[in-house]
Design a protein around this motif. Structure first.
Motif, PDB file in Angstrom:
ATOM      1  N   VAL A 102       0.962  -1.105  -0.096  1.00 44.22           N
ATOM      2  CA  VAL A 102      -0.127   0.077  -0.065  1.00 44.22           C
ATOM      3  C   VAL A 102       0.812   1.307   0.040  1.00 44.22           C
ATOM      4  O   VAL A 102       1.605   1.303   0.892  1.00 44.22           O
ATOM      5  CB  VAL A 102      -1.008   0.079   1.410  1.00 44.22           C
ATOM      6  CG1 VAL A 102      -1.947   1.279   1.344  1.00 44.22           C
ATOM      7  CG2 VAL A 102      -1.746  -1.248   1.165  1.00 44.22           C
ATOM      8  N   PRO A 103       0.811   2.009  -1.056  1.00 44.53           N
ATOM      9  CA  PRO A 103       1.741   3.184  -0.916  1.00 44.53           C
ATOM     10  C   PRO A 103       1.233   4.453  -0.086  1.00 44.53           C
ATOM     11  O   PRO A 103       0.090   4.241   0.372  1.00 44.53           O
ATOM     12  CB  PRO A 103       1.438   3.777  -2.389  1.00 44.53           C
ATOM     13  CG  PRO A 103       0.084   3.156  -2.991  1.00 44.53           C
ATOM     14  CD  PRO A 103      -0.010   2.091  -2.299  1.00 44.53           C
ATOM     15  N   LYS A 104       1.831   5.199   0.198  1.00 46.40           N
ATOM     16  CA  LYS A 104       1.428   6.477   0.932  1.00 46.40           C
ATOM     17  C   LYS A 104       0.702   7.404   0.366  1.00 46.40           C
ATOM     18  O   LYS A 104       0.480   7.143  -1.242  1.00 46.40           O
ATOM     19  CB  LYS A 104       2.950   7.409   1.567  1.00 46.40           C
ATOM     20  CG  LYS A 104       4.163   6.453   2.184  1.00 46.40           C
ATOM     21  CD  LYS A 104       5.186   7.208   2.373  1.00 46.40           C
ATOM     22  CE  LYS A 104       6.096   6.508   3.338  1.00 46.40           C
ATOM     23  NZ  LYS A 104       7.396   7.459   3.712  1.00 46.40           N
ATOM     24  N   GLN A 107       1.847   9.739  -2.616  1.00 47.46           N
ATOM     25  CA  GLN A 107       2.410   8.865  -3.766  1.00 47.46           C
ATOM     26  C   GLN A 107       1.338   8.054  -4.558  1.00 47.46           C
ATOM     27  O   GLN A 107       1.214   7.854  -5.668  1.00 47.46           O
ATOM     28  CB  GLN A 107       3.231   7.972  -3.292  1.00 47.46           C
ATOM     29  CG  GLN A 107       4.198   7.328  -4.076  1.00 47.46           C
ATOM     30  CD  GLN A 107       4.953   6.187  -3.319  1.00 47.46           C
ATOM     31  OE1 GLN A 107       4.992   5.999  -2.330  1.00 47.46           O
ATOM     32  NE2 GLN A 107       6.448   5.936  -4.043  1.00 47.46           N
ATOM     33  N   TRP A 108       0.336   7.677  -3.672  1.00 47.98           N
ATOM     34  CA  TRP A 108      -0.826   6.774  -4.263  1.00 47.98           C
ATOM     35  C   TRP A 108      -1.600   7.410  -5.260  1.00 47.98           C
ATOM     36  O   TRP A 108      -1.832   7.106  -6.308  1.00 47.98           O
ATOM     37  CB  TRP A 108      -1.485   6.389  -2.971  1.00 47.98           C
ATOM     38  CG  TRP A 108      -2.526   5.419  -3.222  1.00 47.98           C
ATOM     39  CD1 TRP A 108      -3.229   4.863  -4.301  1.00 47.98           C
ATOM     40  CD2 TRP A 108      -3.375   4.630  -2.255  1.00 47.98           C
ATOM     41  NE1 TRP A 108      -4.042   3.823  -4.251  1.00 47.98           N
ATOM     42  CE2 TRP A 108      -4.364   3.764  -3.029  1.00 47.98           C
ATOM     43  CE3 TRP A 108      -3.549   4.505  -0.891  1.00 47.98           C
ATOM     44  CZ2 TRP A 108      -5.193   2.888  -2.337  1.00 47.98           C
ATOM     45  CZ3 TRP A 108      -4.539   3.736  -0.151  1.00 47.98           C
ATOM     46  CH2 TRP A 108      -5.192   2.858  -0.975  1.00 47.98           C
ATOM     47  N   SER A 120      -1.672   6.665  -9.095  1.00 43.86           N
ATOM     48  CA  SER A 120      -2.778   6.285  -9.917  1.00 43.86           C
ATOM     49  C   SER A 120      -3.343   7.159 -10.879  1.00 43.86           C
ATOM     50  O   SER A 120      -3.859   6.894 -12.107  1.00 43.86           O
ATOM     51  CB  SER A 120      -4.146   6.181  -8.629  1.00 43.86           C
ATOM     52  OG  SER A 120      -3.770   5.177  -7.849  1.00 43.86           O
ATOM     53  N   SER A 138       1.766  -2.386  -7.461  1.00 41.68           N
ATOM     54  CA  SER A 138       0.561  -2.441  -6.419  1.00 41.68           C
ATOM     55  C   SER A 138      -0.654  -2.239  -6.861  1.00 41.68           C
ATOM     56  O   SER A 138      -1.133  -1.635  -7.839  1.00 41.68           O
ATOM     57  CB  SER A 138       0.821  -1.213  -5.680  1.00 41.68           C
ATOM     58  OG  SER A 138      -0.411  -1.098  -4.538  1.00 41.68           O
ATOM     59  N   PHE A 148      -3.170  -1.594  -5.229  1.00 45.26           N
ATOM     60  CA  PHE A 148      -4.081  -0.525  -4.662  1.00 45.26           C
ATOM     61  C   PHE A 148      -3.866   0.803  -5.595  1.00 45.26           C
ATOM     62  O   PHE A 148      -4.607   1.629  -5.680  1.00 45.26           O
ATOM     63  CB  PHE A 148      -3.228  -0.224  -3.291  1.00 45.26           C
ATOM     64  CG  PHE A 148      -3.610  -1.105  -2.250  1.00 45.26           C
ATOM     65  CD1 PHE A 148      -4.716  -1.490  -1.595  1.00 45.26           C
ATOM     66  CD2 PHE A 148      -2.538  -2.323  -2.053  1.00 45.26           C
ATOM     67  CE1 PHE A 148      -5.147  -2.456  -0.833  1.00 45.26           C
ATOM     68  CE2 PHE A 148      -3.172  -3.323  -1.292  1.00 45.26           C
ATOM     69  CZ  PHE A 148      -4.245  -3.385  -0.660  1.00 45.26           C
ATOM     70  N   VAL A 149      -2.601   0.960  -6.362  1.00 40.12           N
ATOM     71  CA  VAL A 149      -2.558   2.025  -7.384  1.00 40.12           C
ATOM     72  C   VAL A 149      -3.513   1.665  -8.669  1.00 40.12           C
ATOM     73  O   VAL A 149      -3.984   2.924  -8.971  1.00 40.12           O
ATOM     74  CB  VAL A 149      -1.093   1.903  -7.819  1.00 40.12           C
ATOM     75  CG1 VAL A 149      -0.708   2.809  -9.068  1.00 40.12           C
ATOM     76  CG2 VAL A 149       0.038   2.351  -6.852  1.00 40.12           C
ATOM     77  N   GLY A 208      -6.658   2.703  -7.312  1.00 42.22           N
ATOM     78  CA  GLY A 208      -6.898   4.103  -7.251  1.00 42.22           C
ATOM     79  C   GLY A 208      -7.292   4.788  -8.450  1.00 42.22           C
ATOM     80  O   GLY A 208      -8.120   5.331  -8.571  1.00 42.22           O
TER      81      GLY A 208
END
Length: 456
Positions: free
Chosen positions: A13-15, A18-19, A23, A325, A327-328, A331
């Motif tokens: 999971v990126p910060k 940064q996320w 994205s 990731s 999560f990216v 996003g």
């Protein structure tokens, strides 16, 4: 790829800051191509963005968050969507999109129990390669018409804008490096849009109206009401009755194309596996990946979007950034959904002149055809072999020539679908089938041992 080469692993999971930036990068990579498909098929670009984001989120869930793949509008379905719309309106295209998703699901089920050898027999490179060429060349007249004609009248201004757009796209593709080298389509559209503005063929009134509505807001609530707008969804049982529209012609137009895009999907998964240093074809499994593609396409059919597929542009972003990731990716999917509801973005997209899209399409449709040729080369298909030469030749002439078979009144099997069906039949009945596999690279990593088929 080794673990130390990765900037971010699949489940990291990126910060926050940064996320968001990572994205947005993925969103830009897919944006130009994803909005081009609905633009060409007279569907809503806003709905396409929503269906792209929602489909990607569904894909991530179905693949258990193990494959960092983004899904966007499929170019292979442009001609079939146009054909289905001509036969039964936009609702007919949505029924066809739903059926394509069902085909994905059926193939995923068969792979779960039977592996992929059967798929190799039906769709070897000697069939899939020429059909992909047909997809690209069959769309060529559409690109040229958009680039040359203003309401069916030749326009020198349109030609100028289209050629400028094409030139900008080519320059971006050849000379730009890093992230900018991954978004030549978006750069081409933006550059072409600026040229079109200078040439005076952009209607900016809708954009100005959206801006004025936001600026005239007397409260935060009114501002958000003006900022966010409902896309033009096409929902079954609300805007149309599926059973009243369903017919076999829609099936004949849309369903066979799904088999071709499944072969493309497998190729994308192999590339992604090599880039990420994992075998996604085995974990979480090709059956889950194809099912995810199918569910994303079904979701698109429920709201009025084009069929979805994994995007090479986003695989390119992964390759350069080494950020894998999910999560990216997720996003970017959420941002795509939000973009679909922002009125001023929708108005800007709708204001893009057809000449700009025509210029971009000249390159894109040629690339599609070239990718079919590349599949034949990469799989080392011997066209000196008469069997292979016959199959490729028949597919190309039937598909590009626009041949069709009228089964009965109201049911035609035409163009790309017919060429794909005849190609499959020829491959199955002509002797020497092994020559159509080439080096077998297309499916070499996809077979799952019997004891592992249900592991995921």
């Amino acid at each position: 790829m080794t673990q130390k080469d990765m900037v971010m692993d699949v489940n990291e999971v990126p910060k926050a800051g940064q996320w968001l930036l990572l994205s947005i990068q993925h969103l830009f990579a897919m944006f130009g191509s994803t909005i081009l498909v609905p633009f060409l098929t007279d569907l809503s670009p806003a709905v396409a963005l929503v269906s792209s984001g929602a489909g990607t989120l569904a894909y991530l869930v179905i693949t258990r968050g193990r494959i960092p793949a983004y899904l966007g509008s499929s170019f292979a379905f442009i001609a079939p969507i146009i054909g289905a719309s001509a036969a039964a309106g936009p609702a007919g295209a949505m029924i066809g999109t739903f059926l394509a998703g069902i085909v994905y699901g059926m193939v995923a089920l068969l792979i779960t129990f039977l592996g992929t050898n059967w798929l190799m027999r039906i769709l070897p490179p000697i069939v899939v390669g020429p059909v992909i060429i047909v997809i690209g060349l069959g769309l060529a007249p559409t690109a040229i018409d958009m680039a040359m004609f203003d309401n069916e009248v030749y326009s020198g201004t349109f030609v100028t804008v289209a050629l400028a757009t094409l030139a900008i796209t080519i320059i971006a593709n050849i000379f730009f490096k890093g992230f900018f080298g991954l978004i030549p389509i978006l750069i081409g559209i933006i550059g072409g849009y600026v040229v079109a503005l200078v040439q005076g063929i952009v209607d900016t009134a809708p954009i100005q109206a959206e801006w004025n509505a936001m600026m005239a807001s007397g409260s935060i609530g009114e501002f958000f009401a003006a900022f966010f707008q409902m896309p033009e969804f096409i929902i079954p049982f609300v805007h149309y009755a599926p059973l009243d529209i369903f017919n076999l012609q829609i099936v004949a137009i849309m369903a066979p194309v799904a088999l071709v895009t499944i072969a493309e999907h497998i190729g994308d998964q192999m590339v992604l596996s090599k880039v990420a240093g994992r075998n996604f074809l085995k974990d979480p499994g090709l059956h889950r990946s194809i099912l995810g593609d199918g569910v994303a396409t079904v979701i698109a059919s429920f709201i009025g979007g084009p069929p979805n597929t994994t995007y090479g542009e986003n695989i390119g972003v992964l390759s350069i950034t080494k950020v894998f990731s999910v999560f990216v990716i997720g996003g970017a999917a959420v941002l795509a959904v939000l973009f679909g509801f922002i009125g001023i973005i929708t108005a800007t997209i709708n204001s893009i002149p057809t000449a700009v899209m025509g210029g971009v399409s000249i390159l894109l449709f040629g690339i599609i055809a070239s990718n079919g040729l590349r599949m034949l080369i990469d799989n080392q298909i011997d066209l000196g072999n008469n069997r292979n030469l016959i199959i490729a030749s028949v597919i190309l002439v039937i598909g590009v020539g626009g041949a069709y078979i009228e089964v009965y009144d109201g049911l035609e099997i035409a163009g790309m679908a017919l060429s794909a069906i005849i190609g499959v039949i020829l491959n199955l009945i002509l002797p020497g089938r092994e020559s159509g596999y080439g080096n077998g690279a297309l499916f070499e990593s996809t077979n799952v041992p019997n004891d592992q088929k249900h592991a995921s």
